[in-house]
Design a protein around this motif. Structure first.
Motif, short mmCIF file in Angstrom:
data_model
loop_
_atom_site.label_atom_id
_atom_site.label_comp_id
_atom_site.label_asym_id
_atom_site.label_seq_id
_atom_site.Cartn_x
_atom_site.Cartn_y
_atom_site.Cartn_z
N SER B 229 0.82 -1.22 0.00
CA SER B 229 0.00 0.00 0.00
C SER B 229 0.85 1.27 0.00
O SER B 229 0.31 2.37 -0.03
N GLU B 230 2.16 1.12 0.05
CA GLU B 230 3.05 2.30 0.04
C GLU B 230 3.75 2.48 -1.30
O GLU B 230 4.66 3.31 -1.43
N LEU B 231 3.36 1.70 -2.30
CA LEU B 231 4.05 1.79 -3.60
C LEU B 231 3.96 3.20 -4.18
O LEU B 231 4.93 3.73 -4.74
N GLU B 232 2.80 3.82 -4.03
CA GLU B 232 2.61 5.16 -4.57
C GLU B 232 3.56 6.15 -3.89
O GLU B 232 4.22 6.96 -4.54
N ARG B 233 3.66 6.03 -2.57
CA ARG B 233 4.56 6.89 -1.79
C ARG B 233 6.02 6.64 -2.22
O ARG B 233 6.80 7.57 -2.37
N MET B 234 6.36 5.39 -2.44
CA MET B 234 7.73 5.07 -2.85
C MET B 234 8.04 5.69 -4.21
O MET B 234 9.13 6.18 -4.45
N ARG B 235 7.05 5.64 -5.09
CA ARG B 235 7.23 6.26 -6.41
C ARG B 235 7.48 7.77 -6.25
O ARG B 235 8.40 8.31 -6.85
N GLU B 236 6.70 8.41 -5.40
CA GLU B 236 6.89 9.85 -5.15
C GLU B 236 8.29 10.15 -4.62
O GLU B 236 8.87 11.18 -4.92
N LEU B 237 8.79 9.23 -3.80
CA LEU B 237 10.11 9.45 -3.18
C LEU B 237 11.25 9.06 -4.11
O LEU B 237 12.42 9.19 -3.75
N GLY B 238 10.92 8.58 -5.28
CA GLY B 238 11.97 8.23 -6.24
C GLY B 238 12.68 6.94 -5.93
O GLY B 238 13.86 6.76 -6.27
N VAL B 239 11.99 5.99 -5.28
CA VAL B 239 12.59 4.67 -5.03
C VAL B 239 12.76 3.97 -6.38
O VAL B 239 11.86 3.97 -7.21
N ASP B 240 13.93 3.40 -6.60
CA ASP B 240 14.24 2.80 -7.90
C ASP B 240 13.85 1.33 -7.97
O ASP B 240 13.49 0.83 -9.03
N VAL B 241 14.01 0.64 -6.83
CA VAL B 241 13.81 -0.81 -6.85
C VAL B 241 13.00 -1.23 -5.62
O VAL B 241 13.24 -0.75 -4.51
N VAL B 242 12.06 -2.12 -5.84
CA VAL B 242 11.21 -2.65 -4.77
C VAL B 242 11.52 -4.14 -4.64
O VAL B 242 11.41 -4.89 -5.62
N ARG B 243 11.94 -4.54 -3.43
CA ARG B 243 12.38 -5.92 -3.24
C ARG B 243 11.29 -6.81 -2.63
O ARG B 243 10.68 -6.45 -1.63
N ILE B 244 11.12 -7.95 -3.24
CA ILE B 244 10.26 -8.99 -2.69
C ILE B 244 11.17 -10.12 -2.21
O ILE B 244 12.03 -10.59 -2.95
N SER B 245 11.00 -10.53 -0.97
CA SER B 245 11.83 -11.59 -0.41
C SER B 245 11.10 -12.92 -0.60
O SER B 245 9.93 -13.03 -0.24
N PRO B 246 11.78 -13.91 -1.17
CA PRO B 246 11.10 -15.16 -1.51
C PRO B 246 10.52 -15.89 -0.29
O PRO B 246 11.09 -15.84 0.80
N GLN B 247 9.41 -16.57 -0.48
CA GLN B 247 8.86 -17.48 0.53
C GLN B 247 8.61 -18.82 -0.16
O GLN B 247 8.66 -18.92 -1.38
N ALA B 248 8.35 -19.85 0.66
CA ALA B 248 8.30 -21.21 0.11
C ALA B 248 7.18 -21.38 -0.92
O ALA B 248 7.35 -22.09 -1.91
N ASN B 249 6.06 -20.72 -0.67
CA ASN B 249 4.92 -20.88 -1.58
C ASN B 249 4.44 -19.52 -2.10
O ASN B 249 4.55 -18.52 -1.40
N HIS B 250 3.87 -19.54 -3.28
CA HIS B 250 3.15 -18.38 -3.82
C HIS B 250 4.00 -17.16 -4.18
O HIS B 250 3.46 -16.08 -4.39
N THR B 251 5.33 -17.29 -4.20
CA THR B 251 6.14 -16.10 -4.49
C THR B 251 5.77 -15.50 -5.84
O THR B 251 5.69 -14.27 -5.97
#
Lengths: 331, 306
Positions: B229-251
């Motif tokens: 829910s903070e992706l929009e805020r991150m875009r405003e702040l100029g975040v370049d990369v958004v990291r997803i940390s793997p989990q065993a299922n459903h990644t």
């Protein structure tokens, strides 16, 4: 080998100096150091008084400035570095790269030590701090086995100081945020682990419960000694078993391996406990002074005396001690 | 005016069998993550994947069009670990993520990434590392949106910012193995019990509140950090990369949800509702709001508090 003792206030500083410390370490009264507790630490006047007291007796003073400033807090850390330089402390103990960079660039006369909060566990990391900031000593985290300590010392470009006694951090210092996960405040950001402001004691039908940030850390049966709810020393449930899943309430005590530490070239033993009483500081300093002197005289026949161990046991967390990570089986 | 953040997949923090791991990355090839971080960051005893296996995997992912980054261990103690690290650092083909200052020391003078376990808490630190070759930094996970905004204002030219936006939070590292301890085994004879817990071993308080996850020498949050829910805020702040940390299922499904939210094809609220059942325990996002990490705050509630 130097004995470095904690000083949370002026009476503790005097207790350390009077009982055999070679150096004392202390901090300012704010979040610039990792023992940011109410009623602890030094204002400018007491600090000057403490420095004078130690100097008259030939004891060195180190200033801990070992938390991690965020941009809005930066001026406070910068002022603290300037103040340390003005006071002429014998060493500034810092962890943050920005703080070290500022100190090395602005005050070239300052003798820099890398704090344990800097998390340097290998000699490549130590080379970094030596090359970038001219750091002369590093306090290494309580995670290395004795043979690993020896290996680091043998390859290190800087002097190595290790923890000898006191409350035991189970995690790599400077890289543990369990406290802020439960309370919003960590050693890195706020200078305190498991802060008292977030502790609750609650009488319940199951016994006295201690909570941190609302999380149940321990349940004490009637008559049981209720210790402080440090997050990593609580009883938790894993796979249906309730036990001290991370570590028991215990203190680190390395008297047993003092000759090995001395032989390996460790230059200083650090005693933890700026938050403890002047009585604690006096007792621990006295025992360690006697032990280091005895070990120096005859390292081959050094054995920790039972009365030393008893004395240290009395002031230990949970009244038990461990060699911690220095001993492989503990790991 | 700021560009769209790119999606990255963090290193697998758990110990999976080689077959499971390679099958996992085969599925990742077809997902919209642009950057894939690989390598063992937690424990050097986890050796089902050898150095050559990681390099072969890197080649496979690179040929499939992914930007590959090799990750170093977060806790470096033994000489053998430094030896392996030197080999990774000298690979010549891929960027390396330093997760310890020892790795920074070996990488300086060349482009490198600093992972979230490197303590970058202020712009002075960021500036110094940038002079040594830092190309991208992953914000330490206990820092929030407000600090990120301040850091972005002082960010050096040419340095990208990455935010750990989904996954169980890495909270601590130790010499002790807590998974082995849970089985009454010493670390030196751990019998590779981590293989039994592909999402870590959940630890609860005595009142059964799920609290942490034990992952060998690493301690994680039981709850899954989610900044969807903070992706929009991150875009405003100029975040370049958004990291997803793997989990065993459903990644892959998690990646899909983030991707559709970034593209504006899915509302954050709906995305959150889809994410929640995919998490091992539940969600938290307190760190982002400057609160206790384990807290879960609705964005609206947080705004009304500000």
């Amino acid at each position: 080998m130097e004995l470095v003792c904690p000083a949370g206030n002026l009476p503790s500083l005097k207790a350390a100096v009077d009982n055999g410390a070679d150096a004392v370490y202390f901090g300012f009264r704010d979040d610039t150091n990792a023992r940011h507790f109410a009623g602890l630490n030094f204002g400018p006047e007491k600090m000057a008084e403490g420095i004078a007291y130690a100097r008259r007796r030939g004891v060195r003073v180190f200033l801990a400035l070992n938390t991690y400033p965020q941009p809005r807090g930066w001026p406070r850390w910068q002022q603290a570095v300037d103040e340390a330089a003005r006071l002429g402390v014998d060493a500034l103990i810092a962890a943050d790269i920005g703080v070290l960079d500022y100190a090395a660039g602005r005050h070239q006369e300052l003798n820099l030590h890398l704090s344990v909060q800097g998390s340097a566990t290998n000699y490549e990391a130590l080379r970094f701090y030596q090359e970038q900031f001219g750091v002369r000593r590093a306090v290494i985290p309580r995670v290395l086995s004795l043979s690993q300590v020896e290996h680091v010392v043998a390859n290190s470009p800087v002097e190595i100081e290790v923890f000898g006694f006191g409350s035991l951090c189970v995690m790599v210092e400077g890289r543990c945020i369990l406290s802020s996960y439960a309370t919003g405040r960590s050693p890195n950001t706020y200078g305190a682990c498991s802060p008292a402001s977030h502790v609750e004691w609650r009488e319940t039908p199951q016994g006295l419960e201690t909570r941190l940030g609302g999380v149940l850390i321990e349940r004490h049966r009637a008559g049981e000694n209720a210790g402080y709810p440090t997050l990593c020393k609580g009883s938790f449930r894993v796979s249906g078993n309730t036990y001290h899943a991370i570590e028991e309430p215990t203190s680190l005590n390395t008297l047993e391996i003092l000759p090995d530490l001395m032989r390996s070239g460790v230059v200083a033993i650090k005693i933890e406990g700026r938050q403890r009483s002047p009585v604690y500081v006096a007792q621990v300093a006295r025992v360690w002074r006697a032990a280091i002197d005895a070990c120096r005289r005859d390292p081959g026949h050094f054995r920790p005396r039972s009365e030393w161990m008893a004395e240290l046991g009395k002031v230990s967390e949970g009244t038990q001690t461990t060699l911690g990570a220095y001993s492989r089986p503990w790991q | 005016m700021n560009g769209q953040p790119r999606l990255a997949l963090g290193p697998v923090l758990y110990y999976w069998s080689k077959e499971e791991l390679l099958a996992f990355y085969e599925r990742i090839v077809d997902t919209p993550v642009e950057i894939v971080y690989i390598g063992e960051t937690v424990c050097s005893k986890r050796n089902l994947m050898r150095g050559d296996d990681w390099l072969a995997l890197a080649g496979r992912l690179a040929r499939a069009g992914k930007e590959v980054v090799l990750c170093s261990l977060a806790l470096l103690e033994a000489e053998s670990e430094l030896k392996r690290l030197r080999r990774f650092c000298a690979n010549g083909d891929y960027l390396v993520e330093a997760n310890d200052m020892g790795a920074v020391q070996l990488l300086k003078g060349h482009p490198f990434v600093a992972g979230h376990s490197v303590n970058i808490y202020n712009e002075r630190t960021l500036g110094l590392l940038a002079r040594l070759g830092l190309k991208r930094w992953v914000m330490p996970v206990e820092l929030g949106g407000e600090t990120l905004a301040e850091m972005q204002r002082g960010r050096p030219e040419g340095v990208e910012t990455e935010v750990f936006a989904y996954g169980r939070l890495p909270l601590a590292y130790s010499a002790r193995c807590f998974t082995a301890r849970a089985h009454n085994l010493p670390k030196d004879d751990c019998q590779y019990r981590c293989l039994d817990y592909p999402d870590g071993l959940t630890l609860s308080a005595q009142d059964d509140t799920r609290f942490l996850a034990l992952n060998g020498i690493q301690t994680q949050s039981a709850h899954t950090y989610s900044l969807l829910s903070e992706l929009e805020r991150m875009r405003e702040l100029g975040v370049d990369v958004v990291r997803i940390s793997p989990q065993a299922n459903h990644t892959e499904r998690v990646i899909g949800i983030f991707d559709r939210c970034l593209r504006g094809e899915l509302a954050a609220r709906d995305g959150e509702a889809q994410l929640e059942p995919l998490m091992p325990v539940g969600a938290c996002n307190g760190y982002w709001h400057g609160a206790a990490g384990m807290e879960g705050r609705a964005r609206d509630a947080a705004l009304s508090l500000a």
